[in-house]
Design a protein around this motif. Structure first.
Motif, short mmCIF file in Angstrom:
data_model
loop_
_atom_site.label_atom_id
_atom_site.label_comp_id
_atom_site.label_asym_id
_atom_site.label_seq_id
_atom_site.Cartn_x
_atom_site.Cartn_y
_atom_site.Cartn_z
N ASP A 41 8.46 -25.42 -32.85
CA ASP A 41 7.55 -26.03 -32.39
C ASP A 41 6.98 -25.08 -30.99
OD1 ASP A 41 7.33 -28.05 -33.59
OD2 ASP A 41 8.37 -29.42 -32.27
N GLN A 42 8.03 -24.42 -30.31
CA GLN A 42 7.73 -23.60 -29.09
C GLN A 42 6.88 -22.22 -29.78
OE1 GLN A 42 11.05 -22.05 -26.93
NE2 GLN A 42 9.74 -21.50 -25.41
N ARG A 43 7.35 -21.90 -31.01
CA ARG A 43 6.60 -20.76 -31.64
C ARG A 43 5.34 -21.04 -32.17
NH1 ARG A 43 11.17 -18.35 -35.73
NH2 ARG A 43 10.21 -19.76 -37.19
N THR A 44 5.15 -22.16 -32.57
CA THR A 44 3.88 -22.72 -33.03
C THR A 44 3.12 -22.79 -31.73
OG1 THR A 44 4.57 -23.84 -34.86
CG2 THR A 44 2.47 -24.39 -34.12
N ALA A 45 3.61 -23.29 -30.67
CA ALA A 45 2.75 -23.50 -29.33
C ALA A 45 1.97 -22.01 -28.88
CB ALA A 45 3.57 -24.24 -28.43
#
Length: 68
Positions: free
Chosen positions: A2-6
């Motif tokens: 999720d952090q990478r996508t963000a």
């Protein structure tokens, strides 16, 4: 994940979106879809490989070069 996508989404908005504030005005012409897709692929690969900070991302995007 999720952090990478963000981070990837933030980078895309930063790169393709308008700027606000003193000294930040620029005209934004829509980038061709191919350029947008290429940019997102390059950012995704960089984030997965190096997990850059927001400051590192700003410097790279402003310089027009995503580290390989």
């Amino acid at each position: 994940e999720d952090q990478r996508t963000a981070k990837v989404m933030w980078a895309a908005v930063y790169h393709f979106g308008p700027r606000w504030g003193r000294g930040k005005r620029r005209s934004v012409a829509p980038a061709p879809v191919v350029d947008q897709q290429q940019f997102v692929r390059e950012i995704e690969a960089w984030v997965a490989r190096a997990d850059p900070s927001r400051e590192e991302m700003v410097r790279a995007i402003d310089a027009g070069r995503i580290p390989e």
